[in-house]
Design a protein around this motif. Structure first.
Motif, PDB file in Angstrom:
ATOM      1  N   ALA A   1      18.563  79.901  37.308  1.00 57.41           N
ATOM      2  CA  ALA A   1      18.573  79.025  38.486  1.00 57.41           C
ATOM      3  C   ALA A   1      19.191  77.677  38.152  1.00 57.41           C
ATOM      4  O   ALA A   1      18.980  77.125  37.072  1.00 57.41           O
ATOM      5  CB  ALA A   1      17.154  78.826  38.998  1.00 57.41           C
ATOM      6  N   CYS A   2      19.924  77.141  39.126  1.00 58.18           N
ATOM      7  CA  CYS A   2      20.450  75.783  39.006  1.00 58.18           C
ATOM      8  C   CYS A   2      19.716  74.899  40.009  1.00 58.18           C
ATOM      9  O   CYS A   2      19.665  75.206  41.205  1.00 58.18           O
ATOM     10  CB  CYS A   2      21.948  75.765  39.294  1.00 58.18           C
ATOM     11  SG  CYS A   2      22.626  74.088  39.248  1.00 58.18           S
ATOM     12  N   ALA A   3      19.107  73.827  39.532  1.00 57.42           N
ATOM     13  CA  ALA A   3      18.384  72.919  40.421  1.00 57.42           C
ATOM     14  C   ALA A   3      19.292  71.772  40.869  1.00 57.42           C
ATOM     15  O   ALA A   3      20.177  71.334  40.121  1.00 57.42           O
ATOM     16  CB  ALA A   3      17.164  72.364  39.708  1.00 57.42           C
ATOM     17  N   VAL A   4      19.044  71.309  42.088  1.00 55.73           N
ATOM     18  CA  VAL A   4      19.727  70.125  42.624  1.00 55.73           C
ATOM     19  C   VAL A   4      18.644  69.243  43.244  1.00 55.73           C
ATOM     20  O   VAL A   4      17.853  69.722  44.060  1.00 55.73           O
ATOM     21  CB  VAL A   4      20.770  70.523  43.693  1.00 55.73           C
ATOM     22  CG1 VAL A   4      21.293  69.289  44.413  1.00 55.73           C
ATOM     23  CG2 VAL A   4      21.919  71.299  43.072  1.00 55.73           C
ATOM     24  N   ILE A   5      18.566  67.992  42.828  1.00 56.90           N
ATOM     25  CA  ILE A   5      17.576  67.064  43.379  1.00 56.90           C
ATOM     26  C   ILE A   5      18.264  66.302  44.506  1.00 56.90           C
ATOM     27  O   ILE A   5      19.348  65.736  44.302  1.00 56.90           O
ATOM     28  CB  ILE A   5      17.058  66.113  42.285  1.00 56.90           C
ATOM     29  CG1 ILE A   5      16.392  66.934  41.164  1.00 56.90           C
ATOM     30  CG2 ILE A   5      16.086  65.095  42.862  1.00 56.90           C
ATOM     31  CD1 ILE A   5      16.095  66.138  39.897  1.00 56.90           C
ATOM     32  N   ALA A   6      17.661  66.315  45.696  1.00 59.45           N
ATOM     33  CA  ALA A   6      18.420  65.801  46.844  1.00 59.45           C
ATOM     34  C   ALA A   6      17.518  65.219  47.912  1.00 59.45           C
ATOM     35  O   ALA A   6      16.295  65.311  47.842  1.00 59.45           O
ATOM     36  CB  ALA A   6      19.233  66.941  47.439  1.00 59.45           C
ATOM     37  N   GLU A   7      18.162  64.590  48.888  1.00 59.41           N
ATOM     38  CA  GLU A   7      17.427  64.096  50.059  1.00 59.41           C
ATOM     39  C   GLU A   7      17.973  64.725  51.346  1.00 59.41           C
ATOM     40  O   GLU A   7      17.255  64.885  52.310  1.00 59.41           O
ATOM     41  CB  GLU A   7      17.510  62.568  50.133  1.00 59.41           C
ATOM     42  CG  GLU A   7      16.958  61.909  48.884  1.00 59.41           C
ATOM     43  CD  GLU A   7      16.296  60.580  49.175  1.00 59.41           C
ATOM     44  OE1 GLU A   7      15.112  60.430  48.858  1.00 59.41           O
ATOM     45  OE2 GLU A   7      16.981  59.683  49.728  1.00 59.41           O
TER      46      GLU A   7
ATOM     47  N   ASP B   1      22.295  82.385  39.251  1.00 61.70           N
ATOM     48  CA  ASP B   1      21.997  83.401  40.268  1.00 61.70           C
ATOM     49  C   ASP B   1      21.516  82.770  41.568  1.00 61.70           C
ATOM     50  O   ASP B   1      21.697  83.330  42.636  1.00 61.70           O
ATOM     51  CB  ASP B   1      20.913  84.354  39.745  1.00 61.70           C
ATOM     52  CG  ASP B   1      21.364  85.054  38.485  1.00 61.70           C
ATOM     53  OD1 ASP B   1      22.372  85.776  38.554  1.00 61.70           O
ATOM     54  OD2 ASP B   1      20.730  84.821  37.430  1.00 61.70           O
ATOM     55  N   LEU B   2      20.857  81.624  41.407  1.00 57.73           N
ATOM     56  CA  LEU B   2      20.417  80.959  42.653  1.00 57.73           C
ATOM     57  C   LEU B   2      20.374  79.450  42.493  1.00 57.73           C
ATOM     58  O   LEU B   2      20.309  78.934  41.377  1.00 57.73           O
ATOM     59  CB  LEU B   2      19.089  81.522  43.164  1.00 57.73           C
ATOM     60  CG  LEU B   2      17.761  80.969  42.646  1.00 57.73           C
ATOM     61  CD1 LEU B   2      16.638  81.472  43.556  1.00 57.73           C
ATOM     62  CD2 LEU B   2      17.516  81.411  41.219  1.00 57.73           C
ATOM     63  N   VAL B   3      20.457  78.799  43.653  1.00 54.94           N
ATOM     64  CA  VAL B   3      20.454  77.332  43.687  1.00 54.94           C
ATOM     65  C   VAL B   3      19.158  76.866  44.334  1.00 54.94           C
ATOM     66  O   VAL B   3      18.843  77.233  45.469  1.00 54.94           O
ATOM     67  CB  VAL B   3      21.671  76.784  44.457  1.00 54.94           C
ATOM     68  CG1 VAL B   3      21.556  75.274  44.645  1.00 54.94           C
ATOM     69  CG2 VAL B   3      22.964  77.137  43.733  1.00 54.94           C
ATOM     70  N   ILE B   4      18.403  76.079  43.566  1.00 55.95           N
ATOM     71  CA  ILE B   4      17.136  75.534  44.062  1.00 55.95           C
ATOM     72  C   ILE B   4      17.351  74.078  44.450  1.00 55.95           C
ATOM     73  O   ILE B   4      17.895  73.302  43.657  1.00 55.95           O
ATOM     74  CB  ILE B   4      16.051  75.577  42.963  1.00 55.95           C
ATOM     75  CG1 ILE B   4      15.792  77.013  42.511  1.00 55.95           C
ATOM     76  CG2 ILE B   4      14.764  74.909  43.446  1.00 55.95           C
ATOM     77  CD1 ILE B   4      14.840  77.104  41.323  1.00 55.95           C
ATOM     78  N   VAL B   5      16.930  73.718  45.640  1.00 54.19           N
ATOM     79  CA  VAL B   5      17.011  72.315  46.044  1.00 54.19           C
ATOM     80  C   VAL B   5      15.618  71.700  45.967  1.00 54.19           C
ATOM     81  O   VAL B   5      14.658  72.238  46.520  1.00 54.19           O
ATOM     82  CB  VAL B   5      17.595  72.164  47.461  1.00 54.19           C
ATOM     83  CG1 VAL B   5      17.381  70.749  47.980  1.00 54.19           C
ATOM     84  CG2 VAL B   5      19.083  72.497  47.443  1.00 54.19           C
ATOM     85  N   ILE B   6      15.511  70.584  45.257  1.00 49.14           N
ATOM     86  CA  ILE B   6      14.253  69.841  45.124  1.00 49.14           C
ATOM     87  C   ILE B   6      14.426  68.596  45.984  1.00 49.14           C
ATOM     88  O   ILE B   6      15.173  67.690  45.637  1.00 49.14           O
ATOM     89  CB  ILE B   6      13.996  69.508  43.641  1.00 49.14           C
ATOM     90  CG1 ILE B   6      13.890  70.822  42.834  1.00 49.14           C
ATOM     91  CG2 ILE B   6      12.740  68.656  43.476  1.00 49.14           C
ATOM     92  CD1 ILE B   6      14.026  70.646  41.337  1.00 49.14           C
TER      93      ILE B   6
ATOM     94  N   GLY C   1      11.579  64.837  40.118  1.00 43.79           N
ATOM     95  CA  GLY C   1      12.601  65.865  40.322  1.00 43.79           C
ATOM     96  C   GLY C   1      12.776  66.729  39.087  1.00 43.79           C
ATOM     97  O   GLY C   1      12.782  67.978  39.162  1.00 43.79           O
ATOM     98  N   VAL C   2      12.907  66.078  37.933  1.00 43.70           N
ATOM     99  CA  VAL C   2      13.115  66.808  36.679  1.00 43.70           C
ATOM    100  C   VAL C   2      11.879  67.640  36.338  1.00 43.70           C
ATOM    101  O   VAL C   2      11.979  68.801  35.935  1.00 43.70           O
ATOM    102  CB  VAL C   2      13.459  65.818  35.536  1.00 43.70           C
ATOM    103  CG1 VAL C   2      13.431  66.517  34.180  1.00 43.70           C
ATOM    104  CG2 VAL C   2      14.832  65.199  35.792  1.00 43.70           C
ATOM    105  N   GLU C   3      10.713  67.065  36.558  1.00 45.25           N
ATOM    106  CA  GLU C   3       9.450  67.776  36.295  1.00 45.25           C
ATOM    107  C   GLU C   3       9.380  69.068  37.112  1.00 45.25           C
ATOM    108  O   GLU C   3       9.004  70.121  36.599  1.00 45.25           O
ATOM    109  CB  GLU C   3       8.279  66.846  36.658  1.00 45.25           C
ATOM    110  CG  GLU C   3       6.906  67.416  36.419  1.00 45.25           C
ATOM    111  CD  GLU C   3       6.433  67.271  34.971  1.00 45.25           C
ATOM    112  OE1 GLU C   3       7.035  66.464  34.243  1.00 45.25           O
ATOM    113  OE2 GLU C   3       5.489  67.985  34.595  1.00 45.25           O
ATOM    114  N   ILE C   4       9.736  68.972  38.383  1.00 50.76           N
ATOM    115  CA  ILE C   4       9.692  70.170  39.237  1.00 50.76           C
ATOM    116  C   ILE C   4      10.730  71.190  38.777  1.00 50.76           C
ATOM    117  O   ILE C   4      10.447  72.381  38.656  1.00 50.76           O
ATOM    118  CB  ILE C   4       9.895  69.787  40.730  1.00 50.76           C
ATOM    119  CG1 ILE C   4       8.706  68.956  41.225  1.00 50.76           C
ATOM    120  CG2 ILE C   4      10.062  71.038  41.589  1.00 50.76           C
ATOM    121  CD1 ILE C   4       8.892  68.364  42.614  1.00 50.76           C
ATOM    122  N   ALA C   5      11.929  70.721  38.478  1.00 51.30           N
ATOM    123  CA  ALA C   5      12.994  71.633  38.015  1.00 51.30           C
ATOM    124  C   ALA C   5      12.528  72.396  36.776  1.00 51.30           C
ATOM    125  O   ALA C   5      12.756  73.610  36.652  1.00 51.30           O
ATOM    126  CB  ALA C   5      14.263  70.845  37.726  1.00 51.30           C
TER     127      ALA C   5
END
Lengths: 366, 366
Positions: free
Chosen positions: B3-9, B31-36, B86-90
């Motif tokens: 998974a690739c995380a993206v921290i966003a608003e 494989d998937l993109v996670i938005v935080i 954000g980083v903690e959740i990722a």
């Protein structure tokens, strides 16, 4: 100069009030009539229908010589504490008489008041329950005016500077009447009629009618957004510090606010046999105004309105340290902080132009 | 699954965000993109233009597979704490990559991040000042995206479960641009255009345009009555307990609120050289939400939206204890209490129908 004090709310001022002021002057033969009045929030735990300056102006135009304010934390307290503040102010102002409306003016108020000292006396309990109940329900045995009278007598007996109590027979209308029949109607019936824009015109003097018609009429619903906001951002611990919030009431409120879309809805959900509407409303007013329980400490009263006679009285009796004609920054931060808060909130929903200084009526016979 | 995380608003979601999500997937081959994502209040210390559920739905429709929420107390905190959350959740979600937009993707973020440990380092101070300043002013030297990147690198370096940082070159628009020129515009320019009902349609994907058009757009002014009420009923002592209210700021606010008739007016009066707009707004948001300073303690994140792929990922990675698909009463009272509060208030001014469960997109290719 001899003064007769009247403790009142004038919410709004009606013909019965005018009659009371006339009788007070006539029976006591006092030189002037002082009204000691609630401000923008009243004893039922709700905002006044119209603001305190307009109510004070009407009072001056309808028979009062001087109108001073009961600080808000006492004005919205129980019958006992409300009476305490009223009597304290009357005594501080050096009044000779305290006149009040009564359904049973022949009652021995002083004797009856002795039971208030006995905390565990069932009758004392009943008095207070009755008083609270009566404001909303029709289940009470004793009239709230008489209960107030007993509380006046109680506090008067505690002081050396005793006032002469003058119970005056009330005119016809039961204050629980909801219909307006003639020229005498209860304040609640008039409030309801004014809010519903139905007929009440015969029941109030012209000056009062004008004030009601010109005002943005105010009720609890106007403060719903603020109360709702306050509850949604409060923890149970924070609520427990608020006066009147005890015995798990904080959790009950917090559970029910999520499910309520209006003040009326919240009140209906909160009502149980244990709590009267008045008690709940008072607690909610304390929450709205963020009032914590503090010991009774009333040092000053604010001058709301006066005529020439009232001004002379203040000067002659050297009341400068008791009656605030201007409220200082220090007063606003200390003894007058809660009242300022109440006024600030009231003005958010119903702005008024008065408040920089008291209303002064130039000629006694205008 | 990687998974690739993206921290966003995504406040609101625009073409630049869509490009970022596409690039994140392409560059990392995840494989998937996670938005935080922030919830109903954002890092500038203000309410989001449209609610979190609608923003999450748009994200899922425009390239994200899974959208989870940064709890409000962290979402509205400084760049450093926002990045921390954000980083903690990722990391908790087991992401392999963390992609973020950058004006200078060639910057050595890890190396730069070392200065954040040196509290007295002038450059570290400058970073934070710049970051805050940049959100409103045009005086900053470094771009806020890069400052966020440095903070991501900082927190990432503190953990054993390191993420691979993927800085991605941002498309043209400077996020401080106020005019909308082509298909790429800054979120602030789009917010302003949307609130002023002027042209921004080319700068957002269709799904976002629809969401913005259907929403009751929200700004600080909608919360003015609540903030005003809170300030009018707070003592200086009470305000001093609020996070970010220090150094006599409580007295300044209490003095100025009496003279302010709108949020904008209060902000203008509060602004000094010492305090940036962002810092003031954050303090006011903390006051509005009644947030006190507490140690960092992020245990869970709420699932806002997902597609089938996201659901499989949650199941396969056994994320049940980290990702809340339903928020329990216990969560609402503990780790999720501030976020609930933020949502309750947001819904008072802009009601929405979502929130009982996450938004689930049935087919990956819809």
């Amino acid at each position: 100069m001899q003064a007769c004090a009247v403790i009142a709310e004038f919410n709004p001022f009606h013909n019965g009030h005018q009659y009371l002021l006339e009788q007070a002057r006539k029976v006591t033969k006092a030189d002037l009539v002082i009204v000691i009045m609630s401000g923008n929030f009243v004893q039922r735990g709700e905002p006044a229908l119209i603001n305190k300056w307009e109510r004070a102006r009407v009072a001056i135009n309808c028979g009062a010589d001087l109108v001073v304010e009961i600080p808000t934390e006492y004005a919205i307290d129980s019958a006992k504490e409300f009476a305490h503040a009223g009597v304290e102010i009357a005594q501080k102002l050096g009044a000779s008489f305290l006149a009040f409306g009564s359904e049973n003016p022949d009652l021995d108020f002083e004797n009856e008041s002795k039971i208030l000292d006995r905390q565990f006396d069932q009758r004392a309990k009943k008095y207070n329950q009755n008083f609270a109940a009566q404001l909303f329900d029709d289940t009470a045995i004793m009239n709230s005016n008489d209960i107030l009278g007993i509380n006046y007598a109680y506090w008067n007996s505690k002081s050396k500077r005793g006032l002469q109590l003058i119970p005056l027979q009330r005119e016809q209308a039961d204050h629980r009447d909801t219909e307006i029949k003639g020229s005498i109607a209860s304040a609640s019936a008039i409030r309801r009629a004014a809010l519903e824009q139905s007929e009440y015109f015969n029941a109030v003097p012209k000056a009062s009618l004008k004030a009601i018609r010109n005002a943005k009429l105010t009720s609890w619903e106007d403060f719903w957004i603020m109360l709702n906001y306050r509850l949604l951002t409060s923890t149970p611990q924070e609520l427990r510090h608020i006066k009147g919030v005890t015995e798990g009431f904080e959790n009950r409120i917090l559970n029910l606010v999520d499910k309520s879309n209006s003040f009326t809805e919240l009140m209906q959900k909160l009502k149980t046999k244990r709590y009267t509407y008045t008690r709940i409303q008072r607690s909610l007013t304390n929450i709205l105004l963020n009032i914590q329980a503090t010991p009774f400490n009333l040092t000053k009263t604010r001058l709301l309105a006066t005529n020439q006679l009232g001004r002379i009285f203040i000067r002659e009796a050297a009341l400068g340290s008791v009656v605030m004609t201007k409220v200082t920054k220090e007063d606003f931060e200390n003894n007058y902080a809660i009242t300022k808060r109440a006024d600030d909130l009231y003005q958010l929903v119903s702005p008024y132009q008065w408040g920089k200084g008291p209303i002064i009526k130039k000629n006694v016979k205008e």
